[in-house]
Motif scaffolding. Structure first.
Motif, PDB file in Angstrom:
ATOM      1  N   THR A 101       0.772  -1.069   0.120  1.00  0.00           N
ATOM      2  CA  THR A 101      -0.005   0.165  -0.622  1.00  0.00           C
ATOM      3  C   THR A 101       0.442   1.377  -0.030  1.00  0.00           C
ATOM      4  O   THR A 101       1.342   2.203  -0.284  1.00  0.00           O
ATOM      5  CB  THR A 101      -0.396  -0.312   1.262  1.00  0.00           C
ATOM      6  N   ALA A 192      -7.897  -3.778   7.703  1.00  0.00           N
ATOM      7  CA  ALA A 192      -6.641  -4.349   7.051  1.00  0.00           C
ATOM      8  C   ALA A 192      -6.513  -5.640   8.607  1.00  0.00           C
ATOM      9  O   ALA A 192      -5.735  -5.898   9.633  1.00  0.00           O
ATOM     10  CB  ALA A 192      -5.164  -3.813   6.854  1.00  0.00           C
ATOM     11  N   PHE A 219      -9.601  -6.820   5.072  1.00  0.00           N
ATOM     12  CA  PHE A 219      -9.020  -7.366   4.428  1.00  0.00           C
ATOM     13  C   PHE A 219      -7.685  -7.952   4.648  1.00  0.00           C
ATOM     14  O   PHE A 219      -6.884  -7.569   5.320  1.00  0.00           O
ATOM     15  CB  PHE A 219      -8.645  -6.381   2.944  1.00  0.00           C
ATOM     16  N   ASP A 220      -6.936  -8.386   2.959  1.00  0.00           N
ATOM     17  CA  ASP A 220      -5.535  -8.938   3.796  1.00  0.00           C
ATOM     18  C   ASP A 220      -4.745  -7.777   3.764  1.00  0.00           C
ATOM     19  O   ASP A 220      -3.808  -8.097   4.273  1.00  0.00           O
ATOM     20  CB  ASP A 220      -5.244 -10.517   2.347  1.00  0.00           C
ATOM     21  N   GLU A 221      -4.910  -7.160   3.013  1.00  0.00           N
ATOM     22  CA  GLU A 221      -3.805  -6.113   2.588  1.00  0.00           C
ATOM     23  C   GLU A 221      -4.510  -4.379   2.637  1.00  0.00           C
ATOM     24  O   GLU A 221      -5.909  -4.023   2.465  1.00  0.00           O
ATOM     25  CB  GLU A 221      -3.616  -6.061   1.185  1.00  0.00           C
ATOM     26  N   PHE A 223      -4.288  -1.964   0.968  1.00  0.00           N
ATOM     27  CA  PHE A 223      -4.667  -1.703  -0.248  1.00  0.00           C
ATOM     28  C   PHE A 223      -6.015  -1.682  -0.568  1.00  0.00           C
ATOM     29  O   PHE A 223      -6.850  -0.779  -0.697  1.00  0.00           O
ATOM     30  CB  PHE A 223      -4.001  -1.933  -1.606  1.00  0.00           C
ATOM     31  N   PHE A 224      -6.076  -3.089  -0.348  1.00  0.00           N
ATOM     32  CA  PHE A 224      -7.995  -3.484  -0.484  1.00  0.00           C
ATOM     33  C   PHE A 224      -8.887  -2.184   0.263  1.00  0.00           C
ATOM     34  O   PHE A 224      -9.581  -2.011  -0.159  1.00  0.00           O
ATOM     35  CB  PHE A 224      -8.008  -4.764  -0.364  1.00  0.00           C
ATOM     36  N   VAL A 225      -8.581  -2.248   1.055  1.00  0.00           N
ATOM     37  CA  VAL A 225      -8.763  -1.471   2.982  1.00  0.00           C
ATOM     38  C   VAL A 225      -9.090  -0.319   1.926  1.00  0.00           C
ATOM     39  O   VAL A 225     -10.266   0.571   1.905  1.00  0.00           O
ATOM     40  CB  VAL A 225      -8.257  -1.113   3.760  1.00  0.00           C
ATOM     41  N   GLN A 227      -9.155   1.146  -1.289  1.00  0.00           N
ATOM     42  CA  GLN A 227      -9.949   1.153  -2.415  1.00  0.00           C
ATOM     43  C   GLN A 227     -11.242   0.862  -2.053  1.00  0.00           C
ATOM     44  O   GLN A 227     -12.334   1.504  -2.815  1.00  0.00           O
ATOM     45  CB  GLN A 227      -9.452  -0.861  -3.087  1.00  0.00           C
ATOM     46  N   ALA A 228     -11.603   0.094  -1.237  1.00  0.00           N
ATOM     47  CA  ALA A 228     -13.022  -0.250  -0.583  1.00  0.00           C
ATOM     48  C   ALA A 228     -14.042   1.388  -0.140  1.00  0.00           C
ATOM     49  O   ALA A 228     -15.167   0.875  -0.264  1.00  0.00           O
ATOM     50  CB  ALA A 228     -12.939  -1.280   0.268  1.00  0.00           C
ATOM     51  N   GLU A 231     -14.416   3.249  -3.086  1.00  0.00           N
ATOM     52  CA  GLU A 231     -15.786   2.696  -3.469  1.00  0.00           C
ATOM     53  C   GLU A 231     -17.086   2.954  -3.196  1.00  0.00           C
ATOM     54  O   GLU A 231     -17.821   2.257  -3.722  1.00  0.00           O
ATOM     55  CB  GLU A 231     -15.722   0.915  -4.260  1.00  0.00           C
TER      56      GLU A 231
END
Length: 302
Positions: A101, A192, A219-221, A223-225, A227-228, A231
Motif C-alpha cells: 500500500t 486490514a 481484507f488481507d492488504e 491497499f484493498f481497505v 480501495q474499498a 468505492e
C-alpha cells in the motif's frame, strides 16, 4: 564447499533453467546448446547428490532445487548489479523493499521527483509485508516498514507519520452523517489483517463500545481497505499519509474528526550491503524530505 570449488558455470545454467523453467530457453539465453545446459545440470546434480528438477512439462524444481534457487538467483542479481554499478557509475541500481500500500499510494506517485534528479538510476521495487526480522536483508539495499519504537535500534530512520484517520467516500457520509463517535457504528467498518487493533484503540479513546468482529469487513492488504473506502463500501481507519492526496482531491472525506490514534511510523532501514553508497544516501535523504513535506501537507488537509 569453498569458493574455489563452486561450479559457477553449472550454477549459472541452473539459475537460468530455474528462472525460465525451460532447458531450451536457458540455452538460448546462455548462447549454448540444449545438450550443454543438460550436461551442466547433470554435473551439478551429481556433485550435490540431489535431483534439482522434475523433468515434466513444464519443468519443475524439486524441493531441494527450490531451496538452491532461492539462494542462487539473488546472488546472481547482486553480482549483475555490482558490475553494472562499476561500468556505469551514473546509472546505479537500488533494490528497495516496501509494503504494497505504501508503494502504490505514496512511493510511486512521488518517485518521478527522485528519478528526475537521478535520471540514470534504476529503482527496483519489491512489495511485501514480511517482517523485517524475517526478511533476507542481503537481497535489498533499503527496506521500508512501519516500525514500533522498540525496533528502531535497527538503525531505522522514521520519515513518515503513522497517524490514523477514519475515512470514507463523500456519498456515504452524505447519506448517513457521523455527528458523534457513536454514529460511526452505523457504517460498515473496514480493516486490514495487519492493522486489526487500530479500531479497538479508536473506540477505547472515543469511550465507545466496539462492535462485534462479525460487523467488520476485513481484507488481507491495506491497499484493498483504501480501495474499498474509495468505492463507498464503508469506513476505513488508515494512515493519513496514504490517503492525504485522496482527501485533498475530495475522493475521500474524514468520517469523524477524532479521536487521535497513531500507529508505528514508516521508517527506512539501510541494509549492510547498502552502506556507503552515495546514491543510497541520496535516496534516503529524499525519503526524509518527501516525508517531512507529506506530513505537513497531510496536517493541512485535515
Amino acid at each position: 564447499m569453498n569458493r574455489r570449488s563452486l561450479p559457477l558455470n553449472a550454477l549459472r545454467a541452473f539459475e537460468s533453467v530455474g528462472r525460465h523453467r525451460s532447458f531450451s530457453l536457458a540455452a538460448d539465453e546462455l548462447g549454448v546448446t540444449h545438450g550443454a545446459v543438460s550436461r551442466q545440470i547433470g554435473m551439478l546434480e551429481s556433485l550435490l547428490g540431489l535431483r534439482l528438477f522434475r523433468r515434466s512439462q513444464p519443468i519443475e524444481l524439486t524441493d531441494e532445487g527450490e531451496a538452491l534457487f532461492a539462494g542462487v538467483a539473488p546472488a546472481f542479481d547482486r553480482l549483475s548489479t555490482a558490475v553494472d554499478n562499476l561500468m556505469c557509475p551514473g546509472g546505479q541500481t537500488l533494490l528497495v523493499n516496501a509494503p504494497p500500500t505504501f508503494t502504490m499510494k505514496w512511493l510511486i506517485p512521488r518517485l518521478s521527483v527522485f528519478q528526475h534528479r537521478h535520471s540514470k538510476a534504476e529503482i527496483r521495487l519489491t512489495a511485501s509485508t514480511t517482517s523485517i526480522d524475517s526478511l533476507k536483508l542481503s537481497d535489498f539495499d533499503v527496506v521500508i516498514r512501519r516500525l514500533p519504537k522498540s525496533l528502531l535500534d535497527l538503525h531505522a530512520e522514521p520519515f513518515l507519520s503513522g497517524k490514523l484517520v477514519a475515512v470514507c467516500a463523500p456519498e456515504r457520509l452524505e447519506a448517513c452523517p457521523v455527528l458523534r463517535a457513536e454514529d460511526i457504528k452505523k457504517h460498515r467498518l473496514m480493516e486490514a489483517k495487519s492493522n486489526v487493533h487500530a479500531w479497538t484503540q479508536w473506540f477505547e479513546k472515543a469511550d465507545c463500545e466496539k462492535p462485534s468482529s462479525t460487523e467488520f469487513l476485513r481484507f488481507d492488504e491495506m491497499f484493498f481497505v483504501v480501495q474499498a473506502a474509495l468505492e463507498g463500501l464503508g469506513v476505513a481507519l488508515v494512515p493519513l499519509s496514504l490517503v492525504a492526496d485522496d482527501l485533498a482531491a475530495g475522493n475521500l472525506v474524514l468520517a469523524f474528526d477524532g479521536p487521535d490514534v497513531s500507529a508505528a511510523d514508516y521508517a527506512y532501514v539501510v541494509t549492510p550491503g547498502g552502506h556507503g553508497r552515495p546514491l543510497l544516501h541520496e535516496f534516503c535523504s529524499w525519503l526524509s524530505e518527501e516525508g517531512t513535506a507529506s506530513n505537513q501537507f497531510a496536517c493541512s488537509v485535515i
